[in-house]
Design a protein around this motif. Structure first.
Motif, PDB file in Angstrom:
ATOM      1  N   GLY A   1       0.803  -1.220   0.000  1.00 37.07           N
ATOM      2  CA  GLY A   1       0.000   0.000   0.000  1.00 37.07           C
ATOM      3  C   GLY A   1       0.834   1.267   0.000  1.00 37.07           C
ATOM      4  O   GLY A   1       0.412   2.303   0.515  1.00 37.07           O
ATOM      5  N   THR A   2       2.024   1.188  -0.615  1.00 34.97           N
ATOM      6  CA  THR A   2       2.962   2.313  -0.565  1.00 34.97           C
ATOM      7  C   THR A   2       3.098   2.991  -1.918  1.00 34.97           C
ATOM      8  O   THR A   2       3.257   2.327  -2.945  1.00 34.97           O
ATOM      9  CB  THR A   2       4.352   1.826  -0.104  1.00 34.97           C
ATOM     10  OG1 THR A   2       4.225   1.210   1.178  1.00 34.97           O
ATOM     11  CG2 THR A   2       5.333   2.983  -0.021  1.00 34.97           C
ATOM     12  N   VAL A   3       3.056   4.313  -1.899  1.00 38.29           N
ATOM     13  CA  VAL A   3       3.338   5.126  -3.082  1.00 38.29           C
ATOM     14  C   VAL A   3       4.437   6.100  -2.703  1.00 38.29           C
ATOM     15  O   VAL A   3       4.281   6.900  -1.774  1.00 38.29           O
ATOM     16  CB  VAL A   3       2.092   5.896  -3.564  1.00 38.29           C
ATOM     17  CG1 VAL A   3       2.451   6.819  -4.725  1.00 38.29           C
ATOM     18  CG2 VAL A   3       0.992   4.922  -3.978  1.00 38.29           C
TER      19      VAL A   3
ATOM     20  N   SER B   1      -1.884   3.297   1.288  1.00 37.96           N
ATOM     21  CA  SER B   1      -1.858   3.411   2.750  1.00 37.96           C
ATOM     22  C   SER B   1      -0.654   4.195   3.235  1.00 37.96           C
ATOM     23  O   SER B   1      -0.669   4.752   4.327  1.00 37.96           O
ATOM     24  CB  SER B   1      -1.854   2.026   3.400  1.00 37.96           C
ATOM     25  OG  SER B   1      -0.701   1.301   3.011  1.00 37.96           O
ATOM     26  N   THR B   2       0.398   4.241   2.427  1.00 40.40           N
ATOM     27  CA  THR B   2       1.598   5.020   2.757  1.00 40.40           C
ATOM     28  C   THR B   2       1.971   5.855   1.548  1.00 40.40           C
ATOM     29  O   THR B   2       2.212   5.312   0.470  1.00 40.40           O
ATOM     30  CB  THR B   2       2.785   4.103   3.121  1.00 40.40           C
ATOM     31  OG1 THR B   2       2.447   3.317   4.258  1.00 40.40           O
ATOM     32  CG2 THR B   2       4.026   4.929   3.423  1.00 40.40           C
ATOM     33  N   LEU B   3       2.001   7.178   1.736  1.00 36.08           N
ATOM     34  CA  LEU B   3       2.319   8.086   0.637  1.00 36.08           C
ATOM     35  C   LEU B   3       3.490   8.962   1.025  1.00 36.08           C
ATOM     36  O   LEU B   3       3.464   9.642   2.056  1.00 36.08           O
ATOM     37  CB  LEU B   3       1.111   8.963   0.298  1.00 36.08           C
ATOM     38  CG  LEU B   3       1.329  10.062  -0.756  1.00 36.08           C
ATOM     39  CD1 LEU B   3       1.729   9.449  -2.099  1.00 36.08           C
ATOM     40  CD2 LEU B   3       0.073  10.911  -0.900  1.00 36.08           C
ATOM     41  N   THR B   4       4.535   8.928   0.208  1.00 34.16           N
ATOM     42  CA  THR B   4       5.721   9.743   0.451  1.00 34.16           C
ATOM     43  C   THR B   4       5.936  10.666  -0.740  1.00 34.16           C
ATOM     44  O   THR B   4       6.088  10.203  -1.877  1.00 34.16           O
ATOM     45  CB  THR B   4       6.973   8.857   0.642  1.00 34.16           C
ATOM     46  OG1 THR B   4       6.757   7.974   1.732  1.00 34.16           O
ATOM     47  CG2 THR B   4       8.196   9.716   0.907  1.00 34.16           C
ATOM     48  N   LEU B   5       5.955  11.978  -0.487  1.00 32.65           N
ATOM     49  CA  LEU B   5       6.202  12.977  -1.525  1.00 32.65           C
ATOM     50  C   LEU B   5       7.395  13.815  -1.101  1.00 32.65           C
ATOM     51  O   LEU B   5       7.284  14.648  -0.198  1.00 32.65           O
ATOM     52  CB  LEU B   5       4.975  13.876  -1.716  1.00 32.65           C
ATOM     53  CG  LEU B   5       3.718  13.208  -2.272  1.00 32.65           C
ATOM     54  CD1 LEU B   5       2.530  14.134  -2.165  1.00 32.65           C
ATOM     55  CD2 LEU B   5       3.943  12.805  -3.723  1.00 32.65           C
ATOM     56  N   THR B   6       8.553  13.599  -1.705  1.00 39.34           N
ATOM     57  CA  THR B   6       9.765  14.302  -1.298  1.00 39.34           C
ATOM     58  C   THR B   6      10.428  14.969  -2.488  1.00 39.34           C
ATOM     59  O   THR B   6      10.372  14.484  -3.611  1.00 39.34           O
ATOM     60  CB  THR B   6      10.777  13.330  -0.661  1.00 39.34           C
ATOM     61  OG1 THR B   6      11.150  12.349  -1.629  1.00 39.34           O
ATOM     62  CG2 THR B   6      10.171  12.635   0.546  1.00 39.34           C
ATOM     63  N   GLY B   7      11.055  16.105  -2.224  1.00 43.10           N
ATOM     64  CA  GLY B   7      11.838  16.789  -3.247  1.00 43.10           C
ATOM     65  C   GLY B   7      11.036  17.417  -4.356  1.00 43.10           C
ATOM     66  O   GLY B   7      11.554  17.647  -5.445  1.00 43.10           O
TER      67      GLY B   7
ATOM     68  N   LEU C   1      -9.385   8.934  -0.249  1.00 40.60           N
ATOM     69  CA  LEU C   1      -8.410   7.849  -0.073  1.00 40.60           C
ATOM     70  C   LEU C   1      -8.380   7.425   1.386  1.00 40.60           C
ATOM     71  O   LEU C   1      -8.454   8.254   2.287  1.00 40.60           O
ATOM     72  CB  LEU C   1      -7.006   8.329  -0.493  1.00 40.60           C
ATOM     73  CG  LEU C   1      -6.836   8.723  -1.952  1.00 40.60           C
ATOM     74  CD1 LEU C   1      -5.403   9.141  -2.195  1.00 40.60           C
ATOM     75  CD2 LEU C   1      -7.226   7.585  -2.875  1.00 40.60           C
ATOM     76  N   GLU C   2      -8.236   6.138   1.622  1.00 40.80           N
ATOM     77  CA  GLU C   2      -8.145   5.623   2.979  1.00 40.80           C
ATOM     78  C   GLU C   2      -6.680   5.346   3.289  1.00 40.80           C
ATOM     79  O   GLU C   2      -6.243   4.200   3.377  1.00 40.80           O
ATOM     80  CB  GLU C   2      -8.986   4.354   3.131  1.00 40.80           C
ATOM     81  CG  GLU C   2     -10.477   4.623   2.983  1.00 40.80           C
ATOM     82  CD  GLU C   2     -11.302   3.402   3.257  1.00 40.80           C
ATOM     83  OE1 GLU C   2     -10.708   2.316   3.439  1.00 40.80           O
ATOM     84  OE2 GLU C   2     -12.537   3.511   3.280  1.00 40.80           O
ATOM     85  N   MET C   3      -5.904   6.432   3.454  1.00 41.81           N
ATOM     86  CA  MET C   3      -4.476   6.295   3.729  1.00 41.81           C
ATOM     87  C   MET C   3      -4.242   6.151   5.221  1.00 41.81           C
ATOM     88  O   MET C   3      -4.966   6.705   6.036  1.00 41.81           O
ATOM     89  CB  MET C   3      -3.716   7.519   3.214  1.00 41.81           C
ATOM     90  CG  MET C   3      -3.635   7.591   1.699  1.00 41.81           C
ATOM     91  SD  MET C   3      -2.713   9.023   1.152  1.00 41.81           S
ATOM     92  CE  MET C   3      -3.879  10.311   1.462  1.00 41.81           C
ATOM     93  N   THR C   4      -3.214   5.421   5.587  1.00 41.94           N
ATOM     94  CA  THR C   4      -2.820   5.314   6.984  1.00 41.94           C
ATOM     95  C   THR C   4      -1.524   6.054   7.245  1.00 41.94           C
ATOM     96  O   THR C   4      -1.211   6.400   8.367  1.00 41.94           O
ATOM     97  CB  THR C   4      -2.629   3.845   7.391  1.00 41.94           C
ATOM     98  OG1 THR C   4      -1.642   3.247   6.554  1.00 41.94           O
ATOM     99  CG2 THR C   4      -3.936   3.083   7.251  1.00 41.94           C
ATOM    100  N   THR C   5      -0.728   6.309   6.226  1.00 40.95           N
ATOM    101  CA  THR C   5       0.526   7.029   6.383  1.00 40.95           C
ATOM    102  C   THR C   5       0.708   8.005   5.240  1.00 40.95           C
ATOM    103  O   THR C   5       0.524   7.656   4.081  1.00 40.95           O
ATOM    104  CB  THR C   5       1.738   6.061   6.398  1.00 40.95           C
ATOM    105  OG1 THR C   5       1.525   5.086   7.418  1.00 40.95           O
ATOM    106  CG2 THR C   5       3.019   6.814   6.677  1.00 40.95           C
ATOM    107  N   LEU C   6       1.095   9.253   5.583  1.00 44.21           N
ATOM    108  CA  LEU C   6       1.330  10.265   4.562  1.00 44.21           C
ATOM    109  C   LEU C   6       2.599  11.019   4.888  1.00 44.21           C
ATOM    110  O   LEU C   6       2.759  11.530   5.987  1.00 44.21           O
ATOM    111  CB  LEU C   6       0.159  11.257   4.497  1.00 44.21           C
ATOM    112  CG  LEU C   6       0.371  12.512   3.621  1.00 44.21           C
ATOM    113  CD1 LEU C   6       0.547  12.099   2.168  1.00 44.21           C
ATOM    114  CD2 LEU C   6      -0.807  13.459   3.759  1.00 44.21           C
TER     115      LEU C   6
END
Length: 326
Positions: free
Chosen positions: A25-27, A46-52, A70-75
């Motif tokens: 569930g990771t983007v 469930s996990t979204l990482t936006l860096t840089g 969205l039903e995310m658990t981590t952002l």
């Protein structure tokens, strides 16, 4: 035809410059040329990482896909160019557990920025809050929406104080405030820390002013295990105590009562010396007649003696006066 051209999203779609892993569930989106949160994030995220990236604003519908929340658990939004958090920016993310906005450039934070996040457990705002947004940060954090918050990180934001009006509003287990500009922890905050014994507070790399205003915090630090980095808390002021660990100070060095008594003693000493001076002047005034007579007697004696010396000098100079008795 309508169904053919409607914006139906595919479950396997993934934003450009991102890596999507459905099993976990990771983007992950790194160094993308984004100015806003991508809108084609898979619904299973469930996990979204936006860096840089160069994201500047978080809008109300940033985390909705074709009208579906969205039903995310981590952002994670670390290392972006985010400058503002708009009202209700995360509204609809009712399952969000972790939000990371560290290393951004927040110039504006709405007082309702974190509304609608009842399940949020961890909030990371390290090295991202500008001085202009410090007051706004306090307003945004003091909300019932964060009642289940367990971990709050606010390192490196030049904060002058704890930006939480009441620590008991949250369910905090860890509060990270390292590398800020905190000089004093007030008695009110210390009282709350005594009451919320589950909280662990990290405070190293702050320029503590080690005077009597630090008294309540000093005794909390000595008698509590709630500050894991207590040994690294150093005095910045006064100059004589710079670099000394706060917990290594002596009690009398931060005792307001001793400081007040010392000030009072100096005042009392000044009053006593002034009274002594007044008494001395009064004695001189009352005895001015006797002193005058004493000075006159000394002057007469000196004059008589000088006359004797003068006459003897004349005797030595004139032999005719040798047989004249003085």
């Amino acid at each position: 035809m309508c169904l053919l051209f409607s914006p139906v999203r595919m479950d396997d779609a993934c934003p450009s410059s991102c890596i999507c892993t459905r099993d976990s569930g990771t983007v992950t989106c790194r160094d993308g040329d984004y100015t806003e949160v991508p809108r084609d994030i898979p619904e299973w995220t469930s996990t979204l990482t936006l860096t840089g990236s160069n994201i500047s604003t978080l809008q109300r519908d940033a985390f909705m896909t074709n009208g579906t929340e969205l039903e995310m658990t981590t952002l994670s939004l670390s290392y972006n160019g985010i400058q503002a958090i708009e009202p209700y920016a995360f509204l609809g993310l009712s399952q969000l557990h972790l939000l990371d906005l560290s290393h951004n450039q927040l110039e504006f934070i709405s007082s309702r920025a974190f509304h609608g996040l009842p399940e949020l457990r961890s909030l990371y705002l390290n090295y991202c809050v500008s001085p202009a947004a410090t007051t706004q940060l306090s307003d945004a954090l003091n909300t019932q929406s964060l009642r289940n918050l367990h971990r709050l990180e606010l390192a490196g934001n030049k904060l002058m104080s704890i930006p939480l009006e009441r620590l008991d509003v949250f369910n905090l287990h860890a509060l990270v405030l390292i590398n800020n500009s905190i000089e004093i922890i007030g008695e009110e905050n210390v009282t709350t820390l005594y009451q919320q014994r589950r909280i662990r507070v990290y405070l190293s790399l702050n320029p503590f002013r080690c005077n009597c205003e630090l008294e309540a915090f000093y005794y909390w630090l000595k008698n509590s295990s709630q500050c894991p980095d207590a040994g690294r808390l150093l005095c910045s002021e006064p100059e004589a105590k710079r670099g000394i660990p706060v917990e290594k100070l002596r009690g009398e060095e931060v005792d307001c009562m001793n400081e007040n008594l010392e000030a009072v003693s100096y005042v009392f000493l000044g009053i006593v010396l002034a009274l002594i001076g007044v008494v001395f002047l009064m004695v001189l005034y009352l005895n001015r007649g006797g002193i005058k007579r004493w000075l006159n007697n000394i002057r007469e004696a000196c004059r008589d003696q000088m006359e004797v010396y003068h006459y003897r000098y004349e005797q030595d100079s004139d032999p005719r006066l040798a047989n004249v008795a003085v």
